[in-house]
Write a protein that holds these residues in place. Structure first.
Motif, short mmCIF file in Angstrom:
data_model
loop_
_atom_site.label_atom_id
_atom_site.label_comp_id
_atom_site.label_asym_id
_atom_site.label_seq_id
_atom_site.Cartn_x
_atom_site.Cartn_y
_atom_site.Cartn_z
N PRO A 278 -2.60 -21.77 0.38
CA PRO A 278 -2.65 -22.97 -0.45
C PRO A 278 -3.61 -22.81 -1.63
CG PRO A 278 -2.65 -23.59 1.85
CD PRO A 278 -2.79 -22.09 1.81
N GLY A 279 -3.14 -23.25 -2.79
CA GLY A 279 -3.98 -23.15 -4.00
C GLY A 279 -3.64 -21.96 -4.87
N TYR A 280 -2.76 -21.09 -4.35
CA TYR A 280 -2.43 -19.88 -5.11
C TYR A 280 -0.92 -19.68 -5.22
CZ TYR A 280 -7.19 -18.57 -3.71
OH TYR A 280 -8.54 -18.53 -3.49
N TYR A 281 -0.50 -19.04 -6.30
CA TYR A 281 0.88 -18.53 -6.41
C TYR A 281 0.87 -17.13 -5.79
CZ TYR A 281 4.88 -16.10 -8.44
OH TYR A 281 6.01 -15.35 -8.60
N VAL A 282 1.70 -16.92 -4.78
CA VAL A 282 1.70 -15.65 -4.06
C VAL A 282 2.84 -14.77 -4.59
CG1 VAL A 282 1.87 -14.58 -1.77
CG2 VAL A 282 0.79 -16.82 -2.02
N THR A 283 2.48 -13.59 -5.08
CA THR A 283 3.50 -12.74 -5.72
C THR A 283 4.41 -12.04 -4.71
OG1 THR A 283 2.01 -10.84 -5.69
CG2 THR A 283 2.01 -12.17 -7.70
N GLY A 284 3.88 -11.77 -3.49
CA GLY A 284 4.64 -10.95 -2.54
C GLY A 284 4.35 -9.47 -2.71
N ASP A 285 3.47 -9.14 -3.66
CA ASP A 285 3.08 -7.75 -3.86
C ASP A 285 1.67 -7.50 -3.33
OD1 ASP A 285 5.13 -6.20 -5.48
OD2 ASP A 285 5.00 -8.07 -6.61
N GLY A 286 1.45 -6.27 -2.87
CA GLY A 286 0.13 -5.83 -2.50
C GLY A 286 -0.57 -5.27 -3.73
N CYS A 287 -1.90 -5.26 -3.70
CA CYS A 287 -2.63 -4.82 -4.88
C CYS A 287 -4.02 -4.30 -4.49
CB CYS A 287 -2.76 -6.02 -5.81
SG CYS A 287 -3.56 -5.65 -7.35
N ARG A 288 -4.46 -3.33 -5.25
CA ARG A 288 -5.79 -2.75 -5.02
C ARG A 288 -6.58 -2.89 -6.32
NH1 ARG A 288 -7.69 2.38 -5.84
NH2 ARG A 288 -5.70 3.23 -6.51
N ARG A 289 -7.88 -3.19 -6.18
CA ARG A 289 -8.74 -3.22 -7.37
C ARG A 289 -9.75 -2.09 -7.21
NH1 ARG A 289 -10.21 -8.83 -8.02
NH2 ARG A 289 -11.40 -8.36 -6.16
N ASP A 290 -9.90 -1.28 -8.26
CA ASP A 290 -10.82 -0.15 -8.13
C ASP A 290 -12.22 -0.52 -8.62
OD1 ASP A 290 -10.87 0.10 -10.89
OD2 ASP A 290 -9.54 1.85 -10.96
N LYS A 291 -13.11 0.44 -8.63
CA LYS A 291 -14.50 0.14 -8.96
C LYS A 291 -14.68 -0.32 -10.41
CE LYS A 291 -15.86 4.93 -10.12
NZ LYS A 291 -14.80 5.03 -11.12
N ASP A 292 -13.74 0.03 -11.26
CA ASP A 292 -13.81 -0.40 -12.66
C ASP A 292 -13.10 -1.73 -12.90
OD1 ASP A 292 -15.16 1.95 -13.43
OD2 ASP A 292 -13.24 3.03 -13.55
N GLY A 293 -12.60 -2.34 -11.83
CA GLY A 293 -11.91 -3.63 -11.97
C GLY A 293 -10.43 -3.50 -12.31
N TYR A 294 -9.91 -2.28 -12.35
CA TYR A 294 -8.48 -2.08 -12.65
C TYR A 294 -7.64 -2.49 -11.45
CZ TYR A 294 -9.03 0.51 -17.01
OH TYR A 294 -9.31 0.85 -18.30
N TYR A 295 -6.49 -3.12 -11.75
CA TYR A 295 -5.56 -3.52 -10.69
C TYR A 295 -4.46 -2.47 -10.55
CZ TYR A 295 -7.74 -8.12 -10.74
OH TYR A 295 -8.63 -9.16 -10.64
N TRP A 296 -4.14 -2.15 -9.30
CA TRP A 296 -3.08 -1.18 -8.99
C TRP A 296 -2.11 -1.88 -8.06
CZ3 TRP A 296 -3.66 4.16 -10.49
CH2 TRP A 296 -4.88 4.45 -11.12
N ILE A 297 -0.88 -2.09 -8.51
CA ILE A 297 0.11 -2.76 -7.65
C ILE A 297 0.59 -1.73 -6.62
CG2 ILE A 297 2.28 -4.07 -7.62
CD1 ILE A 297 0.13 -5.28 -9.53
N THR A 298 0.59 -2.13 -5.35
CA THR A 298 0.98 -1.16 -4.32
C THR A 298 2.40 -1.36 -3.81
OG1 THR A 298 -0.09 -2.57 -2.69
CG2 THR A 298 -1.39 -0.73 -3.54
N GLY A 299 3.08 -2.41 -4.26
CA GLY A 299 4.48 -2.63 -3.84
C GLY A 299 4.61 -3.87 -2.99
N ARG A 300 5.84 -4.19 -2.62
CA ARG A 300 6.13 -5.43 -1.90
C ARG A 300 5.52 -5.41 -0.51
NH1 ARG A 300 7.90 -9.32 -5.12
NH2 ARG A 300 8.35 -10.39 -3.17
N ILE A 301 5.05 -6.58 -0.09
CA ILE A 301 4.55 -6.65 1.27
C ILE A 301 5.36 -7.64 2.10
CG2 ILE A 301 2.18 -5.78 1.20
CD1 ILE A 301 1.25 -8.35 0.16
N ASP A 302 6.52 -8.01 1.57
CA ASP A 302 7.42 -8.84 2.36
C ASP A 302 8.65 -7.99 2.69
OD1 ASP A 302 8.49 -8.61 -0.14
OD2 ASP A 302 8.24 -10.70 -0.67
N ASP A 303 9.71 -8.64 3.17
CA ASP A 303 10.88 -7.86 3.57
C ASP A 303 11.79 -7.55 2.39
OD1 ASP A 303 10.11 -7.63 6.14
OD2 ASP A 303 11.19 -9.41 6.83
N MET A 304 11.18 -7.08 1.32
CA MET A 304 11.98 -6.76 0.14
C MET A 304 11.91 -5.27 -0.13
SD MET A 304 12.97 -9.64 -1.06
CE MET A 304 12.62 -10.73 -2.36
N LEU A 305 12.99 -4.76 -0.70
CA LEU A 305 13.02 -3.35 -1.07
C LEU A 305 13.17 -3.28 -2.58
CD1 LEU A 305 15.56 -2.09 1.57
CD2 LEU A 305 13.09 -1.94 1.64
#
Ligand code: WTA
Length: 682
Positions: free
Chosen positions: A526-553
């Motif tokens: 609640p309070g957020y729009y959920v993309t359905g994607d996983g994501c990693r943030r590195d030490k420099d603050g860069y975002y790296w999308i890791t792919g879907r985390i739901d039942d999508m291909l």
């Protein structure tokens, strides 16, 4: 959240001359504007809105919303009360106010080399007005839904803008979808009219589109949803160009003998209708929050969702992302290789580029036809400066090495873009080094049908690049990474990618099912729009999308739901149960690995396998064709009966380390599945 200074070290920078002329020339400028965009969105977007024509001003807040399901219904409204027309803004404004009538809107390049046509802004406006009058004469009114099922021809743009001009809502269905999928989409959005074409070539393959469209209309009729009107463009069967009023030239590879089914009670010819139509058509002034279009995207339950976008927010957002992310200048020639049947084509072939008065290439064909140099040949032919494609296309071309690329100069290229799925650093490097010869920044744009436009992306002159990272948020977008319990993670971390507040271009609802909109995107956290994607943030603050985390291909950049493919398989009388997982694929990103349990007494054989494959193609479309089908007399299930897809993914990849399988009800099925793995694609 965004670092104070651009990180140094292992990053790549844009060349100096690009920076000199760029709209956003430095990371500091990006940061300054970003802060303004989230702290004072009204002020930030007012600057963008100034460029557009508004019949009347908005009355309430610039952006009014509720993003929290616990506080009531989710809603997003941008510039409510203002009236405008997006077609007027992308065409009339360019022709009349900005005096761009003679500027080329599209260089249309057909499937067959040599098939080409140039269309100026003035010509496009004329055709759109004529076709808008055709739609009106067929009784189409503001708010009505119109289904469009067409190949990549200029008339597809004409059809969509004609809808927008009269306030009708277009629902474009990618021309690779099956009749079943088209029928489902026509019925869900209750379209009153279908616009299609006789047929087209994809490479060597002839597709009789009208035949599929007719099957879809028959299915609609059988389900008591008759659509009484169908307008068909003659793309392959047209005889006389001069009298046809058509924008596409006679195809070099025309097919006058194509057997086109015709039902005089329903079917009408595009050319005869448009021939007599007037070039004058006053736009219908729409409220900012009136619907603009519906575009279906796969849903994890199997039934596609009709993503609804509205007029003004979408217009501001696609226009500004196009301008900043591709650093658009008036001497650019831009080319996006996507199909208009997907959101990338809606936002970055039609609305974003036209809103900026840009000149684009509109390409009907394939990157490998007639040979694997075709893309670079087109880049040289039209002096393309900004080029936007998908990782799957890059990986496909990479297989053929650099020679086909080197056959052409590509000196016009300035910026390269990618979209659709995570780009692996190897493909990124090939794109940057071989295609762009280290001169052109790569913008890895992360976004979704739902987001309307780019949400996480580098700005080419401002953001130091890291291969494989979509870097930082676009203006107005506030990302966060959450853990499973919904807590926001700080610093380097990995989890669910969510957004904390809306931006103008975000979707407004799932057509006809607001509850599904709330459940899919806002319920989990609640309070957020959920993309359905996983994501990693590195030490420099860069975002790296890791792919879907739901039942999508994600197959070749197209989202598919496992449930949708499974239900297509189970509909076959021989199949009792099916489970579909993704298996990594070097070109497509993921391929479809299907496990099927057959009904008692039925034998698995090649004939059945072929039938199952056909079944999925017919139910969904060629993009969903199974790559592997394995006969699975038993599936790994938990004691509560849930299929353990995690285990199936390991089996598909022949990985023996299964992790924790203590919840498995019957472990004997596992060995059998490993022994009978498919090694070669079907
Ligand atoms: C994926 C396409 C990583 C992602 C515009 C998203 C990406 C889904 C990227 C939306 C990217 C798209 N990096 N993943 N640059 N772009 N995706 O709705 O999983 O067809 O959720 O919109 O594609 O796909 P859709």
């Amino acid at each position: 959240m965004i670092p104070e200074k651009a990180p140094g070290g292992d990053v790549l920078h844009a060349p100096g001359d690009l920076k000199k002329e760029a709209h956003i020339p430095s990371f500091e400028k990006y940061k300054e504007l970003y802060i303004k965009s989230v702290e004072s969105p009204e002020e930030f977007w007012a600057d963008v809105a100034k460029d557009f024509f508004w019949k009347t001003k908005y009355t309430g807040k610039f952006l009014d919303y509720n993003f929290d399901v616990t506080k009531g219904e989710i809603y997003i409204k941008c510039m409510e009360g203002a009236t405008t027309n997006i077609c007027y803004n992308v065409l009339d404004r360019n022709v009349h106010e900005r005096k761009l009538g003679d500027r080329v809107a599209f260089y249309w390049e057909g499937n067959e080399p040599g098939d080409e046509k140039t269309v100026t802004y003035r010509e496009l406006l004329q055709q759109v007005c004529k076709f808008a009058n055709v739609l009106k004469s067929q009784g189409v009114k503001k708010g009505d839904r119109v289904s469009i099922y067409m190949p990549m021809v200029v008339e597809l743009v004409v059809a969509m803008l004609a809808c927008a001009r009269i306030g009708a809502v277009h629902s474009i269905v990618f021309a690779g979808f099956s009749s079943e999928s088209l029928c489902e989409r026509i019925m869900d959005s209750q379209c009153c009219l279908l616009i299609t074409a006789d047929g087209f070539y994809r490479g060597d393959k002839l597709i009789n589109l009208k035949l599929i469209a007719d099957e879809a209309l028959k299915k609609c009729r059988d389900k008591s949803f008759p659509v009484e009107k169908c307008i068909m463009l003659k793309h392959l069967t047209k005889e006389d160009e001069a009298s046809s009023g058509s924008l596409s030239p006679p195809a070099k590879r025309a097919c006058p003998d194509l057997q086109v089914p015709w039902n005089p009670e329903v079917d009408m010819c595009w050319h005869s209708l448009i021939g007599g139509a007037s070039e004058e058509c006053e736009p219908v002034w729409c409220d900012s929050e009136d619907p603009l279009f519906i575009l279906y995207t796969s849903g994890s339950t199997g039934k596609p969702k009709g993503v609804l976008h509205t007029v003004s927010g979408y217009m501001l957002y696609t226009a500004s992302t196009f301008k900043m992310v591709f650093d658009y200048h008036s001497d650019d020639v831009y080319w996006c290789t996507a199909d208009i049947g997907w959101i990338t084509g809606h936002s970055y072939i039609t609305y974003g580029p036209l809103a900026n008065g840009a000149t684009s290439v509109l390409f009907e064909g394939l990157p490998t036809y007639p040979d694997v140099s075709r893309m670079w040949e087109i880049v040289d032919k039209y002096h393309v400066s900004k080029f936007y494609t998908a990782p799957t296309a890059i990986r496909l071309l990479m297989k053929y090495g650099s020679d086909p690329v080197h056959k052409y100069k590509r000196t016009s290229l300035k910026i390269l873009g990618t979209v659709g799925e995570p780009i692996n650093p190897e493909a990124w490097q090939w794109y940057y080094n071989v295609v762009g010869e280290k001169r052109c920044p790569v913008v890895d744009t992360f976004w979704q049908t739902e987001t309307g436009g780019h949400v996480m992306t580098p700005l080419p002159a401002a953001t130091p690049m890291k291969p494989g990272s979509a870097t930082f948020p676009f203006f107005g977008v506030v990302p966060a990474i959450l853990n499973e319990s919904g807590e926001e993670l700080e610093g380097p971390s990995e989890g669910y990618l969510v957004f904390k507040q809306p931006w103008p271009g975000v979707m407004r609802t799932v057509y006809g099912n607001h509850l599904r909109f709330e459940t899919t995107y806002f319920k989990k956290f609640p309070g957020y729009y959920v993309t359905g994607d996983g994501c990693r943030r590195d030490k420099d603050g860069y975002y790296w999308i890791t792919g879907r985390i739901d039942d999508m291909l994600n197959v070749s950049g197209h989202l598919l739901s496992t449930a949708e493919v499974e239900s297509a398989l189970v509909e076959h009388e021989a199949v009792a149960e099916a489970a579909v997982v993704g298996r990594p694929h070097p070109v497509k990103g993921e391929s479809l690995y299907c496990f099927v349990t057959l009904n008692d007494g039925i034998n698995y054989n090649q004939k059945l396998e072929a039938e199952l494959k056909k079944q999925v193609r017919e139910k969904i479309g060629a993009i969903a064709t199974p790559d592997y089908i394995q006969n699975a007399p038993g599936l790994p299930k938990t004691r509560s009966g849930k299929i353990m897809r995690r285990v199936l993914r390991k089996i598909a990849c022949n990985e023996r380390d299964l992790g924790d399988v203590s919840t498995l009800a019957d472990s004997s099925v596992i060995e059998h599945l490993f022994e009978n793995r498919c090694y070669t694609a079907v």
